[in-house]
Motif scaffolding. Structure first.
Motif, PDB file in Angstrom:
ATOM      1  N   ALA A   1      10.858 -10.074  -1.638  1.00  0.00           N
ATOM      2  CA  ALA A   1      10.454  -9.359  -2.854  1.00  0.00           C
ATOM      3  C   ALA A   1       9.832  -8.017  -2.514  1.00  0.00           C
ATOM      4  O   ALA A   1      10.176  -6.983  -3.107  1.00  0.00           O
ATOM      5  CB  ALA A   1       9.457 -10.219  -3.638  1.00  0.00           C
ATOM      6  N   VAL A   2       8.924  -8.018  -1.527  1.00  0.00           N
ATOM      7  CA  VAL A   2       8.238  -6.778  -1.180  1.00  0.00           C
ATOM      8  C   VAL A   2       9.223  -5.770  -0.605  1.00  0.00           C
ATOM      9  O   VAL A   2       9.157  -4.570  -0.881  1.00  0.00           O
ATOM     10  CB  VAL A   2       7.086  -7.066  -0.191  1.00  0.00           C
ATOM     11  N   LEU A   3      10.182  -6.284   0.181  1.00  0.00           N
ATOM     12  CA  LEU A   3      11.179  -5.401   0.789  1.00  0.00           C
ATOM     13  C   LEU A   3      12.009  -4.704  -0.287  1.00  0.00           C
ATOM     14  O   LEU A   3      12.240  -3.493  -0.242  1.00  0.00           O
ATOM     15  CB  LEU A   3      12.083  -6.230   1.713  1.00  0.00           C
ATOM     16  N   MET A   4      12.437  -5.491  -1.286  1.00  0.00           N
ATOM     17  CA  MET A   4      13.227  -4.919  -2.382  1.00  0.00           C
ATOM     18  C   MET A   4      12.399  -3.917  -3.174  1.00  0.00           C
ATOM     19  O   MET A   4      12.849  -2.824  -3.518  1.00  0.00           O
ATOM     20  CB  MET A   4      13.674  -6.043  -3.335  1.00  0.00           C
ATOM     21  N   LEU A   5      11.136  -4.306  -3.437  1.00  0.00           N
ATOM     22  CA  LEU A   5      10.240  -3.458  -4.210  1.00  0.00           C
ATOM     23  C   LEU A   5      10.029  -2.130  -3.497  1.00  0.00           C
ATOM     24  O   LEU A   5      10.037  -1.057  -4.119  1.00  0.00           O
ATOM     25  CB  LEU A   5       8.911  -4.181  -4.400  1.00  0.00           C
ATOM     26  N   SER A   6       9.859  -2.191  -2.169  1.00  0.00           N
ATOM     27  CA  SER A   6       9.596  -0.957  -1.436  1.00  0.00           C
ATOM     28  C   SER A   6      10.796  -0.025  -1.507  1.00  0.00           C
ATOM     29  O   SER A   6      10.636   1.186  -1.669  1.00  0.00           O
ATOM     30  CB  SER A   6       9.230  -1.269   0.011  1.00  0.00           C
ATOM     31  N   GLY A   7      12.012  -0.592  -1.436  1.00  0.00           N
ATOM     32  CA  GLY A   7      13.200   0.240  -1.552  1.00  0.00           C
ATOM     33  C   GLY A   7      13.281   0.901  -2.912  1.00  0.00           C
ATOM     34  O   GLY A   7      13.559   2.096  -3.035  1.00  0.00           O
ATOM     35  N   PHE A   8      12.965   0.118  -3.956  1.00  0.00           N
ATOM     36  CA  PHE A   8      13.038   0.634  -5.323  1.00  0.00           C
ATOM     37  C   PHE A   8      12.015   1.743  -5.537  1.00  0.00           C
ATOM     38  O   PHE A   8      12.322   2.806  -6.101  1.00  0.00           O
ATOM     39  CB  PHE A   8      12.808  -0.522  -6.304  1.00  0.00           C
ATOM     40  N   ALA A   9      10.784   1.509  -5.047  1.00  0.00           N
ATOM     41  CA  ALA A   9       9.729   2.501  -5.233  1.00  0.00           C
ATOM     42  C   ALA A   9      10.064   3.788  -4.490  1.00  0.00           C
ATOM     43  O   ALA A   9       9.832   4.892  -4.997  1.00  0.00           O
ATOM     44  CB  ALA A   9       8.391   1.945  -4.737  1.00  0.00           C
ATOM     45  N   THR A  10      10.643   3.640  -3.301  1.00  0.00           N
ATOM     46  CA  THR A  10      11.036   4.813  -2.532  1.00  0.00           C
ATOM     47  C   THR A  10      12.045   5.636  -3.308  1.00  0.00           C
ATOM     48  O   THR A  10      11.944   6.866  -3.414  1.00  0.00           O
ATOM     49  CB  THR A  10      11.670   4.366  -1.198  1.00  0.00           C
TER      50      THR A  10
ATOM     51  N   PHE B   1       0.840  -1.200   0.000  1.00  0.00           N
ATOM     52  CA  PHE B   1       0.000   0.000   0.000  1.00  0.00           C
ATOM     53  C   PHE B   1       0.874   1.249   0.000  1.00  0.00           C
ATOM     54  O   PHE B   1       0.637   2.194  -0.751  1.00  0.00           O
ATOM     55  CB  PHE B   1      -0.909  -0.044   1.231  1.00  0.00           C
ATOM     56  N   GLY B   2       1.926   1.200   0.829  1.00  0.00           N
ATOM     57  CA  GLY B   2       2.861   2.318   0.886  1.00  0.00           C
ATOM     58  C   GLY B   2       3.575   2.521  -0.439  1.00  0.00           C
ATOM     59  O   GLY B   2       3.755   3.650  -0.897  1.00  0.00           O
ATOM     60  N   VAL B   3       3.957   1.402  -1.076  1.00  0.00           N
ATOM     61  CA  VAL B   3       4.659   1.483  -2.369  1.00  0.00           C
ATOM     62  C   VAL B   3       3.783   2.182  -3.404  1.00  0.00           C
ATOM     63  O   VAL B   3       4.204   3.122  -4.077  1.00  0.00           O
ATOM     64  CB  VAL B   3       5.049   0.068  -2.857  1.00  0.00           C
ATOM     65  N   PHE B   4       2.507   1.736  -3.483  1.00  0.00           N
ATOM     66  CA  PHE B   4       1.606   2.367  -4.455  1.00  0.00           C
ATOM     67  C   PHE B   4       1.392   3.824  -4.093  1.00  0.00           C
ATOM     68  O   PHE B   4       1.317   4.685  -4.967  1.00  0.00           O
ATOM     69  CB  PHE B   4       0.274   1.612  -4.518  1.00  0.00           C
ATOM     70  N   GLY B   5       1.295   4.086  -2.779  1.00  0.00           N
ATOM     71  CA  GLY B   5       1.107   5.461  -2.342  1.00  0.00           C
ATOM     72  C   GLY B   5       2.279   6.336  -2.748  1.00  0.00           C
ATOM     73  O   GLY B   5       2.104   7.449  -3.246  1.00  0.00           O
ATOM     74  N   VAL B   6       3.502   5.822  -2.550  1.00  0.00           N
ATOM     75  CA  VAL B   6       4.693   6.594  -2.883  1.00  0.00           C
ATOM     76  C   VAL B   6       4.761   6.863  -4.386  1.00  0.00           C
ATOM     77  O   VAL B   6       5.034   7.973  -4.828  1.00  0.00           O
ATOM     78  CB  VAL B   6       5.969   5.849  -2.416  1.00  0.00           C
ATOM     79  N   LEU B   7       4.456   5.830  -5.169  1.00  0.00           N
ATOM     80  CA  LEU B   7       4.536   6.000  -6.622  1.00  0.00           C
ATOM     81  C   LEU B   7       3.432   6.914  -7.132  1.00  0.00           C
ATOM     82  O   LEU B   7       3.612   7.624  -8.114  1.00  0.00           O
ATOM     83  CB  LEU B   7       4.450   4.636  -7.310  1.00  0.00           C
ATOM     84  N   GLY B   8       2.291   6.888  -6.441  1.00  0.00           N
ATOM     85  CA  GLY B   8       1.167   7.668  -6.938  1.00  0.00           C
ATOM     86  C   GLY B   8       1.115   9.079  -6.385  1.00  0.00           C
ATOM     87  O   GLY B   8       0.298   9.874  -6.836  1.00  0.00           O
ATOM     88  N   SER B   9       1.976   9.395  -5.422  1.00  0.00           N
ATOM     89  CA  SER B   9       1.877  10.699  -4.769  1.00  0.00           C
ATOM     90  C   SER B   9       2.382  11.805  -5.674  1.00  0.00           C
ATOM     91  O   SER B   9       3.367  11.648  -6.385  1.00  0.00           O
ATOM     92  CB  SER B   9       2.701  10.714  -3.486  1.00  0.00           C
ATOM     93  N   GLN B  10       1.681  12.927  -5.618  1.00  0.00           N
ATOM     94  CA  GLN B  10       2.135  14.099  -6.351  1.00  0.00           C
ATOM     95  C   GLN B  10       2.985  14.993  -5.462  1.00  0.00           C
ATOM     96  O   GLN B  10       3.879  15.665  -5.930  1.00  0.00           O
ATOM     97  CB  GLN B  10       0.923  14.877  -6.856  1.00  0.00           C
ATOM     98  N   GLY B  11       2.700  15.004  -4.190  1.00  0.00           N
ATOM     99  CA  GLY B  11       3.416  15.904  -3.295  1.00  0.00           C
ATOM    100  C   GLY B  11       4.317  15.146  -2.333  1.00  0.00           C
ATOM    101  O   GLY B  11       4.124  13.959  -2.082  1.00  0.00           O
ATOM    102  N   LEU B  12       5.298  15.865  -1.814  1.00  0.00           N
ATOM    103  CA  LEU B  12       6.249  15.238  -0.908  1.00  0.00           C
ATOM    104  C   LEU B  12       5.584  14.846   0.408  1.00  0.00           C
ATOM    105  O   LEU B  12       5.944  13.834   1.009  1.00  0.00           O
ATOM    106  CB  LEU B  12       7.409  16.211  -0.660  1.00  0.00           C
TER     107      LEU B  12
END
Lengths: 543, 119
Positions: A451-460, A298-309
């Protein structure tokens, strides 16, 4: 002698006294208030470090020293006690390390925006420290309410429609959460007849089979209350809106509030549903593992979808607590101490970094039309013709603003995305090596986590770098004017992050021992109910 | 007695949950009050239901604990009442501020579309 005995209650008393004292000051005496606040947070840090050193114990006591403080001097299972062990000492230090920069930052501008900011801030610290130190469930509830009541006030600090709207949702959510908490506590008391965490951990193996489902129901209902605070998906929808709406220093200290939920989950699940729990061992581990992973996604999608910091930072908080919750669940499944130790280290470093990010948001977006600049993600129409010369207006502004902000932002990105040189990387490597090295976990749970851990780092990395390029490279607006008092906390946080990276071995040794102690609930429960120490305490305080 | 008490808790909690999920802030506040009544009675009942037994034991000497009611849930309930009362009062203040700022008592601070608002 007396002083060292009473030091355990100091983290609760210092902010209480400081906060109450500041109520006597007029709103116009801001300098005095700021001075008291900063003095109080610095005193807290010293006390916390002293307590941390004490919790290490001596080789004689097996590297763990469980100290406790009898409030009202009742014998152990009956009265209210404060318990200090490695985990609570670690959390105390973390809170104090965050409180100082946040307070300094707030002193630059924010504390003028509303009334009683400093007092509320101190009461929040009191509630946090109390929640980390308390040894029984009902006082946990009381301290939770203290910190929540303070957080309601802090969230509304600065006023405005957005804050009030977010405040209504936040307060309603937490009031319902508190009721869940109470129902859970009542059920557990009804089954076991005790609220002391140490006694619960000794009793849980002997609960009658007919009562056990009721006990589990109580624990699960109580867990919901903590998971709301920790922001576990799907209980986390309030979190990004609330964090975005709150003032910068408030959001910064709120990022440690999710960790209170994480702390309680860690404390209670390892203590009550650890190895000695008989049939209850590992209760709730599945929920934590999969719920934590869902939170990270959820956080990953949120980070990728966010417009603001702001929104992005709030979702990064979710990723951080989701990661730690998952790791706690894995540890409950038998993931081993190294995994948990890595998770603790990761928690410390990611909390520091998210706090810093929240403090960075406001200076970065200042004088750029606020959120509009952040929205301009496709704003490549702008030329790069602007020369980045500073206009020094007023004495306090610092030249090279963008350079310093950029460097601090870079540190945040590296830690949060867990890239090599800094502490986030160490934390994740420790977690993964613990998980894969021991190999005690089945593949269907460890590989998805990896996998999720790696993905979250990449998305961040992706999300933050995008914002960074927009702000620091592609922006043609004049650099914002930032006060020295707003830079100092950022520099302080950077140096703390660098310090825990350079001294990573020492920190990891500490978290290793913490994780080992957490895996052996007897250390805590015997440490608290040890008769010798309680009589010594009684005699000393009696004199 | 057990049936009456559990029915009371059930009715209070059910009404409370229904009201908390309503779109008007006033309904939410009343719902929270009802929920906290239900929870308070529930905590009280966890000390086992007794009739005519005092909660405070005389000092000193041997006492038959079975002759006394469990005092702890009573203390807990007292704390819980005070805390939920105070936080609800605070919530009420925020609610009124929101009404003043937005001009509506909807929980989202703005009226939804007439057509989509279902009763």
């Amino acid at each position: 002698m007396l002083a060292t005995e009473h030091l355990i209650i100091a983290p609760i008393l210092i902010p209480l006294i400081a906060g109450a004292l500041m109520l006597l000051y007029d709103e116009s005496q801001r300098k005095a208030k700021l001075g008291i606040s900063i003095a109080s947070t610095i005193a807290l840090l010293f006390v916390a470090i002293e307590l941390l050193n004490r919790s290490k114990g001596t080789p004689l006591s097996g590297g763990n020293e469980i100290s406790f403080y009898l409030l009202g001097n009742w014998a152990v299972p009956f009265g209210i006690i404060l318990v200090l062990d490695r985990l609570s000492a670690l959390m105390l230090v973390l809170v104090a390390m965050l409180a100082i920069p946040t307070m300094v930052y707030a002193g630059a501008n924010w504390h003028k925006q509303g009334q009683h900011f400093n007092s509320l801030f101190q009461f929040l610290l009191m509630g946090l420290n109390g929640a980390f130190l308390t040894g029984d469930l009902f006082n946990l509830f009381v301290f939770f309410e203290v910190l929540l009541a303070a957080s309601y006030g802090l969230l509304l600090h600065g006023s405005g429609q957005v804050k009030v709207r977010a405040g209504i949702h936040y307060i309603a959510m937490n009031l319902v959460g508190s009721l869940f908490f109470l129902v859970g506590v009542a059920l557990i008391y009804g089954v076991t007849g005790t609220l002391s965490m140490a006694q619960l951990s000794q009793m849980v193996g002997n609960i009658a089979p007919s009562e056990r489902p009721l006990f589990h129901a109580g624990a699960a209902i109580m867990g919901v209350a903590f998971l709301i605070k920790a922001g576990l998906w799907p209980l986390s929808f309030w979190l990004p809106i609330t964090y975005m709406a709150s003032a910068a220093p408030v959001a910064a200290i709120f990022s440690v509030m999710t960790k209170v939920g994480v702390y309680v989950i860690l404390r209670l699940s390892m203590l009550i549903f650890g190895l000695g729990a008989g049939e209850s061992a590992g209760f709730g581990a599945d929920v934590l593992v999969w719920g934590g992973m869902a939170t990270m996604l959820f956080g990953v999608f949120g980070v990728l979808g966010s417009q603001g910091l702001g929104r992005m930072a709030a979702h990064l908080v979710l990723i951080s607590s989701g990661t730690v919750l998952s790791a706690i669940g894995l540890a409950l499944m038998g993931g081993g101490t190294v995994l948990l130790s890595g998770a603790l280290y990761y928690m410390v470093s990611s909390t520091l970094a998210t706090t810093m990010l929240f403090l960075l948001i406001e200076p970065m977006t200042r004088e750029q039309g606020g959120i509009a600049a952040m929205l301009a993600l496709t704003a490549d129409a702008y030329g790069l013709d602007a020369d980045e010369e500073d206009e020094e207006e007023g004495g306090l502004a610092i030249p090279g603003t963008m350079t310093i902000l950029g460097l601090c932002f870079g540190v945040c990105v590296i830690v949060l995305a867990s890239l090599p040189p800094l502490s986030g990387f160490i934390g994740k490597v420790a977690m993964l090596s613990g998980m894969l090295g021991v190999g005690a976990l089945p593949g269907w749970v460890s590989w998805p986590f990896l996998a999720v851990l790696m993905l979250s780092g990449f998305a961040t990395l992706l999300g933050l770098v995008r914002i960074g390029i927009q702000t620091f490279w592609a922006s043609d607006s004049k650099p914002p004017k930032v006060l020295a008092m707003e830079f100092a906390p950022l520099i302080l946080l950077v140096s703390i992050i660098v310090a825990i990276t350079l001294r990573g071995d020492a920190v990891l040794r500490y978290t290793d021992a913490t994780a080992r102690a957490l895996h052996d609930p007897l250390i805590y429960s015997v440490g608290v109910s040890e008769p010798r120490r309680s009589t010594v305490t009684q005699e000393e305080t009696g004199e | 007695m057990e049936i009456v008490l559990s029915a009371a808790i059930g009715v209070l909690a059910a009404s409370g949950i229904w009201l908390v999920l309503r779109p008007r802030t006033f309904q939410v506040v009343i719902g929270l009050c009802l929920l906290s009544y239900a929870v308070n009675i529930f905590i009280f009942s966890m000390g086992r239901l007794t009739i005519g037994k005092p909660a405070i034991m005389p000092k000193g000497g041997w006492v038959n604990a079975a002759e006394y009611a469990d005092p702890l849930p009573q203390a807990l309930v007292l704390t819980a009442i005070v805390i939920s009362f105070a936080t609800t009062a605070l919530f009420l203040v925020v609610m009124m501020v929101s009404k003043g700022l937005t001009g509506t008592d909807h929980v989202d601070g703005s009226e939804p579309d007439r057509n989509s608002e279902g009763k």
